[in-house]
Design a protein around this motif. Structure first.
Motif, short mmCIF file in Angstrom:
data_model
loop_
_atom_site.label_atom_id
_atom_site.label_comp_id
_atom_site.label_asym_id
_atom_site.label_seq_id
_atom_site.Cartn_x
_atom_site.Cartn_y
_atom_site.Cartn_z
N VAL A 275 11.88 58.83 70.91
CA VAL A 275 11.39 60.10 70.79
C VAL A 275 10.71 60.38 69.80
N THR A 276 9.28 60.82 70.12
CA THR A 276 8.42 60.85 68.89
C THR A 276 7.83 62.46 68.94
N GLU A 277 7.12 62.77 68.00
CA GLU A 277 6.54 64.11 67.79
C GLU A 277 4.83 63.68 68.39
N LYS A 278 4.29 64.80 68.75
CA LYS A 278 2.92 64.74 69.46
C LYS A 278 2.23 64.47 68.20
N GLY A 279 1.06 63.53 68.21
CA GLY A 279 0.48 63.01 67.30
C GLY A 279 0.63 61.73 66.62
N LYS A 280 1.91 61.61 66.66
CA LYS A 280 2.44 60.09 66.06
C LYS A 280 2.07 58.78 66.66
N TYR A 281 2.27 57.51 66.18
CA TYR A 281 1.86 56.48 66.56
C TYR A 281 3.32 55.88 67.02
N VAL A 282 3.16 55.07 68.29
CA VAL A 282 4.56 54.32 68.63
C VAL A 282 4.13 52.92 69.10
N THR B 229 3.17 43.64 72.53
CA THR B 229 3.42 45.15 71.99
C THR B 229 2.41 46.20 72.64
N LEU B 230 2.92 47.08 73.32
CA LEU B 230 1.85 48.23 73.83
C LEU B 230 2.04 49.40 72.70
N LYS B 231 0.93 49.58 72.32
CA LYS B 231 0.50 50.70 71.18
C LYS B 231 -0.01 51.84 71.72
N ILE B 232 0.67 52.74 71.28
CA ILE B 232 -0.05 54.27 71.56
C ILE B 232 -0.24 55.14 70.44
N GLN B 233 -1.41 55.42 70.06
CA GLN B 233 -2.09 56.24 69.03
C GLN B 233 -2.05 57.84 69.35
N ARG B 234 -1.66 58.54 68.26
CA ARG B 234 -2.05 60.10 68.63
C ARG B 234 -1.24 60.60 70.10
N THR B 235 0.07 60.13 70.06
CA THR B 235 0.51 60.42 71.28
C THR B 235 0.63 61.85 71.63
N GLU B 236 0.42 62.20 72.99
CA GLU B 236 0.42 63.44 73.54
C GLU B 236 1.57 63.49 74.54
N ARG B 237 2.07 65.04 74.87
CA ARG B 237 3.23 65.23 75.71
C ARG B 237 3.06 64.29 76.94
N GLY B 238 1.84 64.35 77.42
CA GLY B 238 1.68 63.73 78.99
C GLY B 238 1.81 62.12 78.85
#
Lengths: 115, 114
Positions: free
Chosen positions: A12-19, A76-85
């Motif tokens: 669970v992360t917040e919008k805009g975070k990196y995962v 590793t799959l990296k997602i920057q600046r996460t969005e709700r979508g």
């Protein structure tokens, strides 16, 4: 033997975070795949590795998504600046060698929730 | 563009009854065809696949599927289902010249009732 493992199982992360999402393939499997499964949908292809190199990354939705496999095993799959979508289950699969004759073995997935 | 259609999102059936889960695909080139099953809280597991040869393919757990090129279909069948077959079933295709990229349907939830 051990199957494909993925960590974490839930994120669970917040919008805009990196995962970062991790995949450990079956030992000795040279091919590795990432898929995304949104609610009520089938898995959607993201990227395929043969060894260390990305052989096909045509499914990555945009440049916020990136995946690596530096030693030809763990990915590793990296997602920057996460969005709700981006909320979905991210699946990893591996196979002994590229080819339709080789079954893709799937991991249990990482459920990503972006608040 | 390639696409896979599973028209039935849910199929309820009584135990020991026969079942057919439908899958149609669209592609301008030849394809390989697959059925995967996903049990609750588990990863996808291959049921069966069609690569070439006989159009009737037998898989695990008593399932079979028939490739019909003229109708671009690959329906999954089982003559007598069990409670343990309750799961979600996904049809998938890959192009013969790019077989590492799978296109999945949206899935059919099979609910076997006692």
């Amino acid at each position: 033997g051990a199957g494909v493992s993925q960590t974490p199982s839930n994120k669970v992360t917040e919008k805009g975070k990196y995962v970062e999402l991790r995949c450990d393939p079956i030992s000795g499997h040279t091919a590795l795949y990432w898929y995304r499964q949104s609610l009520g949908q089938g898995p959607e292809f993201l990227i395929y590795f043969q060894g260390t190199g990305a052989a096909d990354d045509s499914g990555l939705p945009n440049d916020r998504f990136f995946a690596v496999r530096p030693e030809g095993s763990v990915s590793t799959l990296k997602i920057q600046r996460t969005e709700r979508g981006d909320s979905a289950v991210y699946l990893c699969a591996s196979s002994p060698y590229r080819g339709a004759y080789n079954e893709q073995f799937f991991g249990p997935g990482t459920r990503l929730t972006v608040l | 563009a390639q696409s896979v259609t599973q028209l039935d999102s849910q199929v309820p059936v009584f135990e020991e009854a026969p079942v057919e889960l439908r899958c149609n695909y669209s592609s301008s080139v030849s394809v390989y065809l697959f059925w995967y099953v996903q049990y609750p809280n588990q990863g996808l597991q291959l049921l069966l696949k069609y690569l070439s040869g006989s159009t009737l393919v037998k898989g695990i757990n008593g399932f079979e599927a028939e490739f019909n090129k003229s109708q671009t279909s690959f329906h999954l069948r089982k003559p007598s289902v069990h409670i343990s077959d309750t799961a979600e079933y996904f049809c998938a295709v890959s192009l013969i010249y790019n077989f590492n990229k799978f296109y999945f349907g949206s899935g059919t939830k099979l609910n076997v009732k006692p």
